[in-house]
Scaffold this motif. Structure first.
Motif, PDB file in Angstrom:
ATOM      1  N   SER A 115       0.781  -1.274   0.126  1.00 62.57           N
ATOM      2  CA  SER A 115       0.024  -0.007   0.028  1.00 62.57           C
ATOM      3  C   SER A 115       0.991   1.118  -0.016  1.00 62.57           C
ATOM      4  CB  SER A 115      -0.783   0.016   1.179  1.00 62.57           C
ATOM      5  OG  SER A 115      -1.794   1.203   1.356  1.00 62.57           O
ATOM      6  N   GLU A 116       0.275   2.254  -0.612  1.00 64.10           N
ATOM      7  CA  GLU A 116       1.116   3.567  -0.822  1.00 64.10           C
ATOM      8  C   GLU A 116       1.361   4.282   0.817  1.00 64.10           C
ATOM      9  OE1 GLU A 116      -0.387   7.101  -2.455  1.00 64.10           O
ATOM     10  OE2 GLU A 116      -2.544   6.327  -2.426  1.00 64.10           O
ATOM     11  N   ASN A 117       0.465   3.845   1.586  1.00 60.42           N
ATOM     12  CA  ASN A 117       0.566   4.542   2.991  1.00 60.42           C
ATOM     13  C   ASN A 117       1.623   3.638   3.743  1.00 60.42           C
ATOM     14  OD1 ASN A 117      -1.005   2.446   3.183  1.00 60.42           O
ATOM     15  ND2 ASN A 117      -2.350   3.394   4.824  1.00 60.42           N
ATOM     16  N   ALA A 118       2.321   2.539   3.404  1.00 57.12           N
ATOM     17  CA  ALA A 118       3.272   1.679   4.108  1.00 57.12           C
ATOM     18  C   ALA A 118       4.293   2.659   4.602  1.00 57.12           C
ATOM     19  CB  ALA A 118       3.727   0.532   3.468  1.00 57.12           C
ATOM     20  N   SER A 147      -6.350  13.121  -7.470  1.00 59.84           N
ATOM     21  CA  SER A 147      -4.935  12.372  -8.012  1.00 59.84           C
ATOM     22  C   SER A 147      -5.126  10.936  -7.619  1.00 59.84           C
ATOM     23  CB  SER A 147      -3.766  13.064  -7.074  1.00 59.84           C
ATOM     24  OG  SER A 147      -3.670  14.263  -7.305  1.00 59.84           O
ATOM     25  N   ASP A 148      -6.122  10.363  -6.945  1.00 58.29           N
ATOM     26  CA  ASP A 148      -6.006   9.039  -6.565  1.00 58.29           C
ATOM     27  C   ASP A 148      -6.392   8.323  -7.878  1.00 58.29           C
ATOM     28  OD1 ASP A 148      -5.348   9.316  -3.929  1.00 58.29           O
ATOM     29  OD2 ASP A 148      -7.469   9.760  -3.696  1.00 58.29           O
ATOM     30  N   SER A 149      -6.570   7.043  -7.989  1.00 58.58           N
ATOM     31  CA  SER A 149      -6.969   6.265  -9.118  1.00 58.58           C
ATOM     32  C   SER A 149      -7.994   5.025  -8.707  1.00 58.58           C
ATOM     33  CB  SER A 149      -5.576   5.384  -9.421  1.00 58.58           C
ATOM     34  OG  SER A 149      -5.286   4.378  -8.415  1.00 58.58           O
ATOM     35  N   GLY A 150      -8.559   4.336  -9.717  1.00 58.58           N
ATOM     36  CA  GLY A 150      -9.428   3.551  -9.538  1.00 58.58           C
ATOM     37  C   GLY A 150     -10.833   4.229  -9.028  1.00 58.58           C
ATOM     38  N   GLN A 151     -11.413   3.449  -8.277  1.00 59.63           N
ATOM     39  CA  GLN A 151     -12.647   3.841  -7.515  1.00 59.63           C
ATOM     40  C   GLN A 151     -12.362   5.174  -6.766  1.00 59.63           C
ATOM     41  OE1 GLN A 151     -14.529   0.869  -5.300  1.00 59.63           O
ATOM     42  NE2 GLN A 151     -13.233   1.175  -3.479  1.00 59.63           N
ATOM     43  N   LEU A 160       5.866   5.939  -0.628  1.00 66.81           N
ATOM     44  CA  LEU A 160       5.374   5.770  -1.807  1.00 66.81           C
ATOM     45  C   LEU A 160       4.247   6.900  -1.947  1.00 66.81           C
ATOM     46  CD1 LEU A 160       5.195   1.945  -2.206  1.00 66.81           C
ATOM     47  CD2 LEU A 160       6.989   3.430  -3.060  1.00 66.81           C
ATOM     48  N   ASP A 161       4.154   7.256  -3.234  1.00 66.88           N
ATOM     49  CA  ASP A 161       3.047   8.100  -3.635  1.00 66.88           C
ATOM     50  C   ASP A 161       2.394   7.437  -5.007  1.00 66.88           C
ATOM     51  OD1 ASP A 161       1.362  10.006  -4.087  1.00 66.88           O
ATOM     52  OD2 ASP A 161       2.550  11.566  -4.587  1.00 66.88           O
ATOM     53  N   TYR A 162       1.218   6.748  -4.882  1.00 67.56           N
ATOM     54  CA  TYR A 162       0.749   6.217  -5.996  1.00 67.56           C
ATOM     55  C   TYR A 162       0.225   7.236  -6.924  1.00 67.56           C
ATOM     56  CZ  TYR A 162      -2.583   3.218  -8.595  1.00 67.56           C
ATOM     57  OH  TYR A 162      -3.025   2.433  -9.515  1.00 67.56           O
ATOM     58  N   GLU A 163      -0.166   8.618  -6.586  1.00 67.58           N
ATOM     59  CA  GLU A 163      -0.438   9.589  -7.625  1.00 67.58           C
ATOM     60  C   GLU A 163       0.540   9.781  -8.681  1.00 67.58           C
ATOM     61  OE1 GLU A 163      -1.460   9.611  -4.413  1.00 67.58           O
ATOM     62  OE2 GLU A 163      -3.464   8.660  -5.226  1.00 67.58           O
ATOM     63  N   ARG A 164       1.769   9.734  -8.335  1.00 69.61           N
ATOM     64  CA  ARG A 164       3.114   9.626  -9.395  1.00 69.61           C
ATOM     65  C   ARG A 164       2.708   8.364 -10.013  1.00 69.61           C
ATOM     66  NH1 ARG A 164       8.540  11.390  -6.627  1.00 69.61           N
ATOM     67  NH2 ARG A 164       8.832  11.412  -8.972  1.00 69.61           N
ATOM     68  N   ASP A 203      -3.138   1.779  -4.412  1.00 73.88           N
ATOM     69  CA  ASP A 203      -3.702   3.186  -4.108  1.00 73.88           C
ATOM     70  C   ASP A 203      -4.411   3.249  -2.718  1.00 73.88           C
ATOM     71  OD1 ASP A 203      -4.258   6.042  -4.701  1.00 73.88           O
ATOM     72  OD2 ASP A 203      -6.221   5.393  -5.256  1.00 73.88           O
ATOM     73  N   TYR A 204      -4.167   4.200  -2.210  1.00 75.30           N
ATOM     74  CA  TYR A 204      -4.873   4.650  -0.921  1.00 75.30           C
ATOM     75  C   TYR A 204      -5.553   6.100  -0.913  1.00 75.30           C
ATOM     76  CZ  TYR A 204      -5.834   5.466   4.236  1.00 75.30           C
ATOM     77  OH  TYR A 204      -6.407   5.887   5.280  1.00 75.30           O
ATOM     78  N   ASN A 205      -6.827   6.192  -0.778  1.00 75.39           N
ATOM     79  CA  ASN A 205      -7.582   7.036  -0.835  1.00 75.39           C
ATOM     80  C   ASN A 205      -6.965   8.563  -0.044  1.00 75.39           C
ATOM     81  OD1 ASN A 205      -9.585   8.762  -1.990  1.00 75.39           O
ATOM     82  ND2 ASN A 205     -11.188   8.301  -0.495  1.00 75.39           N
ATOM     83  N   ASP A 206      -6.230   9.090  -0.416  1.00 74.47           N
ATOM     84  CA  ASP A 206      -5.385  10.089   0.357  1.00 74.47           C
ATOM     85  C   ASP A 206      -5.678  11.463  -0.370  1.00 74.47           C
ATOM     86  OD1 ASP A 206      -1.830   9.395  -0.674  1.00 74.47           O
ATOM     87  OD2 ASP A 206      -3.891   9.264  -1.963  1.00 74.47           O
TER      88      ASP A 206
END
Length: 2031
Positions: free
Chosen positions: A1381-1384, A1507-1511, A1438-1442, A1471-1474
């Motif tokens: 997860s990107e918030n690890a 900037s998030d992805s998916g749902q 990590l930053d999933y939005e990148r 992705d984490y909804n951040d």
């Protein structure tokens, strides 16, 4: 730190402290900050140490392992803690080979570097302190040499970048002498030795090498020499073809379509070989890679359908080089162009009366694609007046088409078709027609669809002057309202049906020039001009052209309220038509008159005991003004005490305080009008003693009626008064008046009669009904006493009308017109005369007088209306005008003297005066006394005037002003030129200052010449007359004609477009617009190459001519005047010119020739062309060559076109030749055509194979390699053509093996079995196992390459056998996949990996690392060496939005000391909804929008990003409820904000919408944006009342009285919810039908308020309220006008007594239970309804009832027992006597049996059958009247209407009871109507039970009878029976449910219907439709289980296992169906 490369040696036996290596680091800081310390951070196993101060590496004394390498990691740091990068010092305990100073060397040299010139030095260090020698172990192609002493490297021979390798990898060896140690300098030396890669070292690309080095080797032990050859820009780009061509390119090709690819080669490299392609063609673009695209639309319709352009290839060298080629694109035709009209707009005209099949216009269109064209009129022809030829004149090449537009006949026949005679012509209306003509192609050229274009054809309609000017009534009405609102003079306008210049109107107005609204025929409007308006207002234009009527003088409404004006409208045609409007102008009032009291003073004698409040005298004042200006209020001068007061509205003076103490009271009474003008009069009141009485009149007032012609001194009434005192004498006096009605001026006088003490009133002056119609005379009678007292009476005199006025025309002469050829009976004109008398006295009849010319016989006149009609068909060419004389006469006996019972005739006087009098002014003229005397008595007079020519009088020279009550009309008299002694008398009517000719002229010749003569004659003329001049207007009846029937002309083929070739002309016998001609080419115009000037007739060239296509044209030219046509023929001969270039037989020629042929020239091919010009000399063509090889390698015979090769060709130099051949006509001096020629050179086998790696070919292979292992490639090339034959097809074989000695002596190769070669590819591979480097270090193989022609080439391959290590480490998994997860958090474990290495000890210790795929170092590996495992951990967040951090393709490495292996691992980041959605911008301010914007309109689009992805990034848009509580807007999921409901600025002027974007994450996040949307106001709200007005006018109060609209104000005010610019000022009026009513008057105060005045006394019992529609207009643009209803309630006074009444109440108590219920109001009829009544029981009343004393409502208590109750109620109102009403209450218990056996009806309004009967003969007149009066047109009925009495008729309740009683033969008391329910759509459900014998009748029987007598019931009750048996199923939604059942429900709450004399308390029964299947749900029971036989009509019930069954005859079955409405289904016999 220095010095590199950090290599050292130490003796294994070295003692402690021995110096091994010295490091030195530099720090740029100074002082302490610059002091450096050194630290040993890792390595050495404690056997070495580093001095912190000086960086020296020394031994610690621990034992050293021999030949072992120790790696020491040293770090340098300053005092501040800054550290350097660590360095690794390699220390070998023992001997060490030489080491190069650099790990590797790289150098780039240009390709033109001279041989032998040193370009690099590779120094090495000897640890043994011995001399070093250098040598090259790997020297590709022996291209390099190295100096053994210095290490300098140089070239052995020149190199060419284009033909040699570009990169070389050298292996350099540094050795310390024979037998000593050596060091190889190569980046892959050890790997090659261990992995068998040495053979390919020289081929490895550097980009790959560096990656491999960085991952496979340790920097200190690795190095190499890389030599890069740098290119020089010495090659010119060369295209593969000299000419590129592409055929068949469709012209619809898009700009994104690649057409072809050009390619050029540049033997240079890198930038020198990077080519960019260019073209200067505007039609094409070329990509950097040489792909050609269209730059825009391409066109097939160009010369030769060909595009030719040049493409350039330019390299990027410092000095760029350029190559070129030619590109030819040949187009293929596609239907991509719509037809093109020759004009965008065609203008033509046609006569309004043109007949069918008239040619109107010819339109021409061409299709550049060559398609056929069809024409169609798409719009503008809705009336079907025009038709167009769909196809005409199609040309083979361009297909330019023309189509004719013609008028449609009545049956749709097109131009050229035979049509039957007698059909009506087309009906043309309007000034012009705008036709949209569409030309559509037939898509023959093959497009995606047919194309079309549109042109406008504007057809002007030439007006035929066949419509007279007509005054627009509607416009006058509109102007009237404006005038009333604004109170200034408006403009009356005049309309006319004709158009164009003929519609310019002239208005001729006699004397009076003011009008804004008028009486036009039958429309009468209210007065509009105001009196005292200054002359000339409004001055808005010329009266004669604009129709604006202005004032000529000031007016006084009180002198004359109405003016009659005649306005004529004459058009400007050559033969004008005339319209006349009679205008009655009513003068609006201006408050310029003060009130006038009827009497000069008022006097009264009042007894001293007169009670307070007694009214004794009424004062009255009159105001000559009108409306509110004349509304008078009265007041009295205030003196204390106020003994007297005056009613301000009525003028009655009454006693306010006791007057017994006063003897005389004098007051001043003031009368004030609505405009605050006032006047006063004195009131004198004498207080008399009780015993002193004034005279007594016989009557309080006297009334009589007299005619207006009552003669003077006639006594009309006798009056008398007597005195009760001792002296009976009285004196009479006629009080002086102040207004005409009160005898001012004097019209009556009084004479006393001494005989009886009375007095008579007589006529003093002639009366005039038209001036004053009634009189009120006040007469005073005074007694003879010491204190004389007086009494007063009023004499009312009404004057009646007599026939004393003669009729007169509003104008003396009229002009009218009629079109020649108009049918007999055509309306020509209307004349109107006026008569001021009333009734029959003023009824006018018209007649036509005969004359000697006989004109009267062609016309007739309507005697009542004055309409003049034609009686013949006229021909203007025969006679152009007619003169008629019209006579008017009233309808009753004249009251004038001497008429003897005949209608009015007059006394006429003719005065003949010499012309010298006429030259004087009227005042200066000396008129003889006899003439004056005559004129004073005459109705009509003549005065002389000069006679104009042509017998027409243009004006009046003089008129006489005679001061008489009636002005006498004057007749002008003219001197007759032909008879000087005679006079021409022209009658002239004069009234109210206007003169006009009224009768035909008369001529009189006096016997002698005198200055003045007098002629008196009676009874001539008998009535007034008027003249009507009728003009006959012309029509178009001549046909145009050409001067010649045919024309012929020659024109050159190359004549320019627009060149005029001929002018044709035609003549038309008509004139003016009827002679205007237009010219058109109708046929023969093939290809549309000609056109004609439509107005001139000049024919010119419209398209280029082509002699080859058409040599001659035969044009048909039309000339038309809009109605008639003529044709001529024009023959055009085209003269030929040379305009066609030669054309080759094919577009491209292909030929071939074999290379190396001798015997030049060699024939290759022949080209052939032809000249398309007609009669051209084909032998005059000349050919020439251009392009590659032209005139060098190839030549052409210029006459025959044969091409020869004149040199020997070499295919290897050029395989294809491309050039162009030109063909020029006229011996090479004319036009030129071209074609492409392509020559292919055929190959022969003239080249042997050559190995590309020669002379040195190297390869290597690892020892112990398996059979088949690929060793190296031995590739040869053959320059012959590989595509032709076997010349370049190669095969390989190994000829044998050589050893070193054989090579040196040139020995013969021996057979070798260790290797084999692939005969096709040349790949050498291992042939057998057992390769052992310890036995054979290398092999030398001789390889042969042979082509298909037997030519061979050889090469030597050197194969080195490489030693390899035993094993390399390997990952246990072949792939891996991990998720995180990107918030690890950092250091979180990602995954754990295992590896294996079959080695042991130190070689089995594995290290893990991340070597690729992690550029930002997000991960790191933790190595567990002993366990052979590694852990991948997270290093950074990590930053999933990148995007780069969503997935990592990591390359992981495991390595031992020497080898490594890789593993590709995919790490997916979840992705984490951040991130919350974000709007940009957050505030969106929109431009203002109008508030009437359409629903559904998009106003803005908002987009939020996440900037998030998916749902987590899926966004839903919404609006906050707070920002849009009414749901006026909506936003969809694309962010489009739209209007959802109508907006209203007046409610919300600016919206602030908060848009929410919500993502779909868990938990979801939101973002907001605000949309600011202001609204613009539109005038969508009309004015509305400022408040809810509830005005009340109390009945029986005399008017006028100002209505008080609320508690505080009498002013009506309005508000407007729109913005101020669309709001005030407001204007008020009432609709026209209320404007002149006698009830109320509305005054617009012109300040935004209005006042309502009640004009009379009202009676509430006649009408309770008045609905006054008040029209209010605002000041918006356009103004908004609304009509609001003001309800004026007539307030009630208790002026009627109430009477006793009777009320009957029927109560149905369900099961004996009933709650406490209000039964209704006690009935006591009283017309008054505002009085307060009190209700009390009279006598004993049962305790079950309660009476509300205040309201009179009667209440029954809960569960009252069934019975009949009767009691009385006393009703009192405190004014009138009490009344006692009777109430009878019937309480009946209603059981369930009655409810469920009840019949039911659903009633509506009057049925259609009743209406049909009322319209037929079946209904009597009485029945029709009763039904019509009762029902009207009301379509529904309610419960109240069902039980109420209808006048004298019985209620429908009683009628239904009687009907059922009679139909069922039962007494009425057995019929109980127990339920009345109002249902949907105002229908009524009636339920009733019928008791027949011991039980109730079954509903089936009741319904059957009612259904059978339904029509009778409807007629009897006058209602429509919608349903017999109420059924809710038809309107339910049970269609798909299988069945439907009606379920009854009975509620406990009853329904009360109260209607005056009767109340019905109904049981509340509701019927509901339930979807079900009753047959399926019904339980199966035997026959005995039913209380009654379930089978009807004699059917037999039979038990079955499925329930009872019905049996019986067919008749019984049918009867059952008829009566029950049920259908038997299945065995259960259920419905």
């Amino acid at each position: 730190m220095v010095p590199a490369p950090y290599l050292a040696v130490v003796s294994p036996d070295a003692p402690a402290g021995e110096l091994v290596y010295k490091l030195q680091a530099e720090d740029g800081d100074e002082g302490n900050n610059g002091e450096v310390e050194y630290f040993l951070s890792d390595g050495g196993d404690g056997r070495f140490e580093v001095d912190r101060k000086n960086g020296q590496v020394r031994t610690t004394g621990l034992p050293l392992q021999r030949e072992r390498e120790y790696l020491l990691t040293v770090v340098a740091a300053d005092r501040l803690g800054s550290r350097s990068a660590p360095v690794v010092v390699s220390v070998v305990a023992g001997a060490r080979p030489p080491q190069f100073t650099n790990a590797s060397f790289t150098i780039a040299i240009p390709e033109n570097t001279p041989e032998g010139q040193s370009f690099l030095v590779t120094p090495a260090v000897s640890f043994q302190k011995k001399p070093i020698g250098y040598s090259l172990l790997i020297n590709p192609s022996s291209l390099f040499s190295i100096s053994a002493e210095t290490g300098e490297i140089s070239l052995t021979h020149p190199i060419d970048y284009e033909s040699d390798q570009h990169r070389y990898l050298l292996l350099v060896r540094a050795s310390e002498g024979l037998g000593s140690m050596s060091k190889d300098l190569s980046p892959l030396t050890e790997i090659a030795n261990r992995g068998g890669l040495l053979k390919n070292l020289h081929k490895i690309a550097f980009s790959a090498d560096l990656a491999k080095w960085s991952t496979l080797q340790k920097p200190p032990r690795r190095g190499g020499v890389r030599v890069v050859i740098v290119d020089e820009n010495d090659c010119v780009p060369e295209f593969l073809q000299s000419i590129y061509s592409k055929d068949g390119v469709p012209e619809t090709v898009t700009t994104a379509t690649s057409l072809l690819q050009v390619s050029a080669n540049d033997c240079d490299s890198e930038e020198n070989a990077e080519l960019t392609y260019y073209t200067v063609s505007p039609d094409f673009t070329i990509s950097p890679h040489g792909t050609i695209f269209p730059a825009g639309p391409l066109d097939y319709e160009r010369h030769n359908h060909l595009y030719e352009f040049v493409v350039m290839a330019v390299d990027k060298g410092e000095v760029p080089r350029t190559g070129t080629t030619t590109v030819r694109i040949r187009m293929a035709n596609v239907n991509d162009e719509a037809p093109e009209f020759s004009q965008h707009i065609y203008r033509t005209f046609v006569s309004e009366d043109a007949g069918p099949n008239t040619l109107v216009a010819t339109v021409l269109a061409k299709d550049p694609d060559g398609d056929g064209i069809t024409y169609e009129i798409t719009t503008g022809n809705e009336e079907g007046n025009f038709i167009i030829d769909s196809q005409k004149d199609v040309d083979a090449e361009w297909r330019r088409s023309g189509a004719g537009i013609g008028l449609q006949d009545a049956h749709g026949a097109s131009c050229g078709c035979h049509t039957a005679s007698g059909r009506p012509p087309p009906h043309l209306q309007g000034v012009e027609y705008v036709l949209n003509v569409t030309a559509a192609d037939d898509n023959a050229s093959g497009g995606s669809h047919a194309l079309s274009s549109t042109a406008l054809v504007i057809v002007g309609v030439d007006d035929v002057n066949n419509n007279k000017p007509v005054f627009e009534k509607d416009f006058l009405l509109a102007s009237y309202f404006k005038s009333v609102i604004n109170l200034f003079l408006s403009v009356g306008k005049i309309g006319q049906r004709n158009r164009g210049e003929k519609a310019v109107l002239e208005q001729e107005i006699e004397k009076i020039h003011i009008v804004s609204f008028a009486v036009c025929r039958d429309i009468r409007l209210s007065a509009v001009p105001r009196e005292h308006v200054s002359p000339g207002e409004p001055a808005s234009g010329n009266v004669r052209s604009a129709g604006v009527i202005v004032t000529a003088r000031k007016f006084d409404r009180e002198r004359q309220r109405e003016y009659a004006v005649t306005v004529t409208a004459t058009d400007q045609a050559t033969d004008p038509l005339i319209g006349i409007c009679q205008l009655n102008i009513l003068i609006l009032d201006h408050n310029d008159n003060s009130p006038k009291f009827e009497n000069i003073r008022y006097e009264y004698f009042l007894r001293e005991d007169t009670m307070i409040g007694t009214s004794f005298l009424r004062v009255a004042a009159h105001d000559d003004d009108f409306g509110t200006n004349a509304a008078i209020t009265y007041s009295m001068s205030s003196e204390q005490p106020e003994y007297l007061r005056v009613n301000p509205l009525t003028g009655w003076v009454y006693v306010n305080q006791p007057i017994s103490q006063r003897t005389y009271i004098t007051r001043e009474i003031v009368a004030t009008d609505g405009g605050n003008r006032s006047s006063s009069v004195e009131l004198s009141v004498t207080i008399t003693n009780v015993k002193n009485q004034p005279p007594q009149w016989d009557k309080d007032s006297y009334s009589m009626v007299i005619p207006e012609n009552t003669v003077r001194d006639t006594a009309i009434v006798t009056i008398k008064a007597t005195s009760p005192l001792g002296d009976p004498r009285v004196t009479y006096n006629l009080e002086d008046g102040m207004v005409p009605e009160t005898n001012m001026p004097v019209r009556f006088y009084l004479t006393p009669n001494r005989e009886d003490g009375s007095a008579s009133i007589l006529v003093a002056e002639p009366l005039d009904y038209e001036t004053t119609r009634n009189f009120m005379l006040r007469v005073r009678a005074q007694n003879v006493a010491a204190v004389p007292l007086a009494a007063f009476t009023t004499v009312y005199i009404n004057v009646t009308d007599v026939n004393d006025n003669v009729p007169f025309f509003t104008s003396s002469i009229y002009e009218a017109s009629v079109t020649e050829g108009a049918e007999s009976g055509t309306l020509v004109f209307q004349v109107l005369a006026n008569d001021l008398d009333l009734g029959l006295n003023g009824k006018i009849s018209y007649s036509l007088l005969e004359d000697r010319s006989g004109d009267h016989q062609y016309f007739r006149v309507d005697p009542e209306l004055g309409f003049i009609y034609s009686k013949a068909v006229f021909d203007r060419e025969t006679k152009s005008s007619y003169l008629l004389e019209i006579q008017s006469m009233d309808g009753w006996e004249s009251a004038r003297p001497g008429k003897h019972g005949q209608p009015n005739s007059g006394h006429y006087c003719i005065g003949i005066c010499s012309t010298n009098i006429l030259h004087k002014s009227p005042r200066a003229a000396q008129i003889p006394p006899k003439l004056v005397s005559c004129l004073l008595k005459a109705q009509t007079a003549f005065v002389a005037m000069p006679l104009k020519t042509k017998g027409r009088v243009a004006g009046v020279a003089d008129f006489l002003r005679v001061k008489r009550r009636h002005l006498a009309p004057a007749y002008p008299i003219s001197m007759t030129p032909s008879r000087p002694t005679c006079f021409h008398a022209q009658p002239v009517a004069q009234r109210a200052g206007r003169l006009g000719v009224t009768r035909r002229a008369r001529t009189w010749c006096p016997a002698h010449s005198a200055e003045c003569a007098l002629w008196e004659r009676r009874h001539w003329p008998p009535s007034y007359t008027a003249y009507v001049r009728v003009f006959i207007s012309d029509v178009n009846d001549n046909k145009p004609a050409f001067a010649q029937a045919s024309y012929e002309v020659d024109v050159d083929e190359d004549a320019d477009v627009g060149f005029a070739i001929l002018t044709v002309s035609a003549n038309d016998g008509d004139e003016g617009g009827n002679a205007k001609l237009r010219y058109q080419i109708t046929s023969g115009n093939t290809g549309g190459v000609f056109d004609v000037e439509p107005e001139v007739g000049t024919i010119f060239i419209a398209q280029p001519l082509d002699y080859e296509q058409n040599k001659r044209y035969k044009l048909h030219v039309l000339a038309s005047d809009g109605k008639w046509e003529d044709y001529a023929t024009v023959s055009v001969n085209v003269v030929n010119k040379n305009d066609e270039a030669p054309v080759f037989t094919v577009n491209e020629y292909y030929g071939s020739v074999t290379e190396e042929l001798d015997g030049s020239p060699v024939f290759v091919l022949q080209v052939t062309a032809s000249d398309p010009d007609k009669d051209a000399d084909q032998e005059a063509l000349r050919y020439s060559l251009h392009g590659q090889g032209a005139e060098s390698e190839f030549i052409i015979d210029e006459v025959t076109g044969k091409i020869y090769a004149q040199r020997t060709l070499d295919r290897e130099e050029r395989a294809v030749w491309r050039f162009v051949v030109l063909a020029t006509d006229e011996g090479g001096e004319g036009l030129t055509g071209f074609t492409d020629v392509i020559i292919n050179v055929w190959d022969i086998n003239d080249n042997a194979p050559v190995f590309t790696c020669a002379p040195s070919c190297h390869g290597d292979v690892a020892e112990n390699s398996v059979v088949g292992t690929s060793v190296m490639e031995m590739t040869a090339t053959d320059m012959d053509d590989s595509a032709v034959g076997q010349n370049a097809v190669l095969s390989y074989r190994i000829m044998g093996s050589l050893d070193a000695t054989n090579i040196e002596v040139g020995g013969v190769p021996t057979f070798s079995e260790m290797f084999t070669i692939n005969a096709i590819t040349g790949t050498i591979s291992v042939a057998m196992g057992g390769l052992d480097r310890e036995q054979v270090e290398s092999y030398l193989l001789v390889v042969e390459a042979r082509d298909g022609g037997g030519m061979t080439g050889t090469g030597t391959a050197t194969i080195q056998i490489k030693d390899v290590n035993d094993h390399a480490p390997r990952f246990t998994d072949h792939s891996c996949l991990a998720r995180i997860s990107e918030n690890a958090e950092p250091n979180a474990e990602v995954l754990e990996l295992m590896a294996e290495d079959r080695d042991t000890g130190e070689n089995a210790q594995l290290t893990f690392s991340v070597v690729a795929g992690d550029q930002e170092q997000k991960f790191y590996m933790v190595s567990h060496k002993q366990e052979q495992r590694g852990t991948l951990r997270l290093k950074k967040r990590l930053d999933y939005e990148r995007h780069s951090e969503q997935r990592f393709n990591l390359t992981l490495k495991v390595e031992d000391l020497d080898f490594s292996s890789l593993l590709h691992c995919v790490v997916d980041v979840e992705d984490y909804n951040d991130h919350a959605p974000v709007f940009i911008p957050h505030l969106l301010a929109l431009a203002p929008l109008p508030e009437d914007i359409n629903v559904g309109t998009s106003v803005a689009r908002l987009v939020a990003s996440d900037s998030d992805s998916g749902q987590n990034r899926d966004i839903t848009y919404s609006l906050t409820e707070d920002s849009d509580p009414d749901g006026l807007f909506t936003i969809d999921q694309s962010g489009v904000l739209s209007v959802a409901r109508p907006l209203d600025r007046e409610r919300i002027s600016q919206h602030y919408l908060v848009v929410i974007a919500t993502d779909h994450g868990v938990p979801p996040l939101t973002g907001t944006a605000t949309v600011q949307l202001p609204l613009l106001d539109v005038n969508d709200n009309g004015p509305e009342f400022e408040a809810a007005y509830y005005p009340i006018v109390i009945e029986n109060v005399a008017g006028p009285q100002v209505v008080r609209l609320n508690q505080t104000s009498t002013l009506l005010r309005a508000v407007d919810r729109d913005s101020p610019e669309n709001g005030p000022p407001f204007h008020f009026t009432v609709t026209s039908e209320y404007r002149h009513g006698n009830d109320f008057y509305l005054q617009d105060n012109l300040n935004g308020t209005a006042t309502l005045t009640a004009l009379r006394t009202f009676d509430r019992e006649r009408q309770k309220e008045f609905l006054i529609p008040i029209t209010m207009s605002d000041s918006g643009h356009p103004a908004k006008t609304v009509t609001s209803t003001l309800t004026v309630t007539i307030g009630d006074q208790n002026d009627h007594a109430h009477v006793a009444g009777e009320k009957t109440i029927f109560i149905n108590s369900h099961r004996g239970r009933m709650p406490t219920t209000v039964l209704g109001k006690v009935y006591s009829p009283d017309p008054d309804d505002w009085d307060n009544k009190t209700y009390v029981f009279e006598g004993n009343v049962a305790s079950y009832f309660i009476l509300n004393k205040r309201t009179g409502f009667l209440i029954i208590k809960e569960n009252a027992p069934p019975d009949i109750y009767q009691f009385q109620v006393r009703v009192s109102d405190g004014v009138w006597p009490d009344a006692v009403s009777t109430v009878t209450v019937h309480v009946r218990e209603l059981r369930d049996e009655a409810i469920y056996n009840a019949g039911s009806l659903r009633l509506a309004g009057t049925s259609a059958s009743v209406h049909r009967r009322l319209g037929s003969n079946e209904a009597s007149g009485k029945e029709k009247a009763s039904v019509s009066c009762e029902l009207g047109s009301k379509p529904d009925i309610t419960a109240t209407e069902f039980i109420e009495l209808r006048g004298k008729q019985r209620s429908r309740y009683e009628l239904l009871v009687d009907f059922l009683s009679e139909m069922l033969s039962l007494p009425p008391e057995d019929v109980n109507i127990f339920s009345l329910m109002d249902v949907k759509e105002r229908m009524l459900d009636v339920r009733f039970a019928v008791h027949g014998g011991p039980s109730f009748l079954q509903p089936e029987k009741i319904h059957g009878y009612v259904a059978a007598h339904k029509q009778k019931l409807q007629s009897f009750m006058q209602v429509s029976v919608s349903q017999v048996r109420v059924d809710e199923c038809p309107s339910s939604e049970c269609a798909g449910a299988g069945g439907c059942t009606n379920v009854l429900s009975v509620r406990d709450t009853p329904t009360v219907v109260d209607c005056g004399t009767m109340s019905l308390v109904s049981v509340t029964v509701e019927s509901t439709a339930v979807c079900s299947c009753p047959g399926r749900e019904q339980s199966h029971q035997p026959c005995t289980a039913y209380p009654r036989n379930p089978c009807f009509n004699g059917g037999v019930c039979v038990d079955t296992q499925h329930g009872y069954r019905f049996t019986g005859g067919e008749e019984a079955r049918r009867q059952r169906w008829r009566t029950s409405g049920e259908k038997l289904e299945g065995a259960g016999a259920v419905k």
